[in-house]
Design a protein around this motif. Sequence first.
Motif, mmCIF file in Angstrom:
data_model
loop_
_atom_site.group_PDB
_atom_site.id
_atom_site.type_symbol
_atom_site.label_atom_id
_atom_site.label_comp_id
_atom_site.label_asym_id
_atom_site.label_seq_id
_atom_site.Cartn_x
_atom_site.Cartn_y
_atom_site.Cartn_z
ATOM 1 N N LEU A 67 3.494 -3.631 2.835
ATOM 2 C CA LEU A 67 2.513 -3.537 1.755
ATOM 3 C C LEU A 67 1.315 -4.402 2.143
ATOM 4 O O LEU A 67 1.490 -5.529 2.614
ATOM 5 C CB LEU A 67 3.087 -4.018 0.422
ATOM 6 N N ARG A 68 0.115 -3.883 1.920
ATOM 7 C CA ARG A 68 -1.082 -4.629 2.312
ATOM 8 C C ARG A 68 -2.008 -4.845 1.119
ATOM 9 O O ARG A 68 -2.297 -3.917 0.362
ATOM 10 C CB ARG A 68 -1.829 -3.893 3.430
ATOM 11 N N ASP A 69 -2.438 -6.068 0.961
ATOM 12 C CA ASP A 69 -3.404 -6.426 -0.074
ATOM 13 C C ASP A 69 -4.791 -5.914 0.311
ATOM 14 O O ASP A 69 -5.074 -5.626 1.472
ATOM 15 C CB ASP A 69 -3.458 -7.937 -0.256
ATOM 16 N N ASP A 70 -5.698 -5.874 -0.661
ATOM 17 C CA ASP A 70 -7.063 -5.440 -0.395
ATOM 18 C C ASP A 70 -7.764 -6.366 0.594
ATOM 19 O O ASP A 70 -8.676 -5.942 1.311
ATOM 20 C CB ASP A 70 -7.866 -5.380 -1.700
ATOM 21 N N PRO B 100 3.171 -12.237 -5.803
ATOM 22 C CA PRO B 100 1.736 -11.953 -5.626
ATOM 23 C C PRO B 100 1.485 -11.124 -4.369
ATOM 24 O O PRO B 100 0.907 -11.584 -3.385
ATOM 25 C CB PRO B 100 1.133 -13.354 -5.529
ATOM 26 N N ILE B 101 1.922 -9.882 -4.409
ATOM 27 C CA ILE B 101 1.878 -8.989 -3.259
ATOM 28 C C ILE B 101 1.198 -7.690 -3.662
ATOM 29 O O ILE B 101 1.668 -6.995 -4.569
ATOM 30 C CB ILE B 101 3.305 -8.691 -2.748
ATOM 31 N N LEU C 30 12.783 -3.577 -5.795
ATOM 32 C CA LEU C 30 11.411 -4.075 -5.922
ATOM 33 C C LEU C 30 10.515 -2.953 -6.433
ATOM 34 O O LEU C 30 10.521 -1.846 -5.891
ATOM 35 C CB LEU C 30 10.900 -4.570 -4.566
ATOM 36 N N LEU C 31 9.737 -3.253 -7.464
ATOM 37 C CA LEU C 31 8.841 -2.264 -8.059
ATOM 38 C C LEU C 31 7.397 -2.686 -7.828
ATOM 39 O O LEU C 31 6.943 -3.719 -8.329
ATOM 40 C CB LEU C 31 9.110 -2.132 -9.558
ATOM 41 N N HIS C 32 6.677 -1.886 -7.035
ATOM 42 C CA HIS C 32 5.242 -2.109 -6.864
ATOM 43 C C HIS C 32 4.530 -1.345 -7.970
ATOM 44 O O HIS C 32 4.369 -0.121 -7.906
ATOM 45 C CB HIS C 32 4.783 -1.632 -5.482
ATOM 46 N N GLU C 33 4.147 -2.082 -9.001
ATOM 47 C CA GLU C 33 3.673 -1.428 -10.212
ATOM 48 C C GLU C 33 2.328 -0.753 -10.024
ATOM 49 O O GLU C 33 2.056 0.281 -10.637
ATOM 50 C CB GLU C 33 3.621 -2.454 -11.342
ATOM 51 N N GLU C 34 1.490 -1.298 -9.160
ATOM 52 C CA GLU C 34 0.155 -0.719 -8.968
ATOM 53 C C GLU C 34 0.228 0.694 -8.400
ATOM 54 O O GLU C 34 -0.491 1.596 -8.839
ATOM 55 C CB GLU C 34 -0.681 -1.622 -8.059
ATOM 56 N N ARG D 164 7.313 -6.492 -8.528
ATOM 57 C CA ARG D 164 8.268 -6.988 -9.509
ATOM 58 C C ARG D 164 9.680 -7.008 -8.944
ATOM 59 O O ARG D 164 10.146 -6.031 -8.351
ATOM 60 C CB ARG D 164 8.240 -6.139 -10.785
ATOM 61 N N VAL D 165 10.374 -8.124 -9.146
ATOM 62 C CA VAL D 165 11.742 -8.315 -8.680
ATOM 63 C C VAL D 165 12.703 -7.790 -9.747
ATOM 64 O O VAL D 165 12.652 -8.220 -10.904
ATOM 65 C CB VAL D 165 12.029 -9.799 -8.395
#
Length: 239
Positions: free
Chosen positions: A28-31, A144-145, A164-168, A150-151
Amino acid sequence: MAQDLVVPLAPNVWRIPLVRDLVNGFALRDDDGQVTLVDMGVSSSGPKVMAALAAIGSGPRDVTRLVLTHAHPDHAGGAAHVARQTGRGFTVHHDDAAHVVEGSSPPRDRSVLLGRLLDRVTRPGRDFEPVTVEHEMRDGDVLPIAGGLRVVHTPGHSPGHVSLLHEESRTLITGDAIFNVLGLRWPVKAFCTDFRMTQRTAHVLGELDYDVAAFTHGAELRDRPREAIRRFLSRRSPS
């Protein structure tokens, strides 16, 4: 982008096939370019994780967090290699942290003969090379990823197993709570600490909201994955 090294799941979210589709990691990559790697595969998978990092146009210096869904050798086997390449320690659930530090699998389900046999050969440092834990996560934490990861504590496969749920991006990483190998199925009983608990806690995955279900064993589901997982869980409720 080398499609055989990474499979795009959503913007800035990739699956990393480490043993074909049978064992997967994730990136996963941040902006701002920071990268998080989730699960490192078997002992030979470390270089594949690093090759996948290059395939998405990132490098070791971009990696700011390493995450393990649980302390099993098909997820932590390549961890030491990736840690050396990136200079990072690991984020793992509190209940699996001691196992990651000593390189051992948690106890297996002793109601299963193979589970008892596997326990006999487990020794610290024998299952996988130990690595440093720099952060312990707990149920409900939002890491903060990439906008928030979310764990979701789903114990049973191991005491500290997490999904793990990447909500975005509405992407769910199930970990080993559920496999997608020749269809949806439970993990092998003998590899679980408590198989019945695995079945009970997996039901939370039917209550979350997501558009892609990504599995550490098997290819992702993109066509109404929540409904598919709900159907699987309703047919296979623990007695």
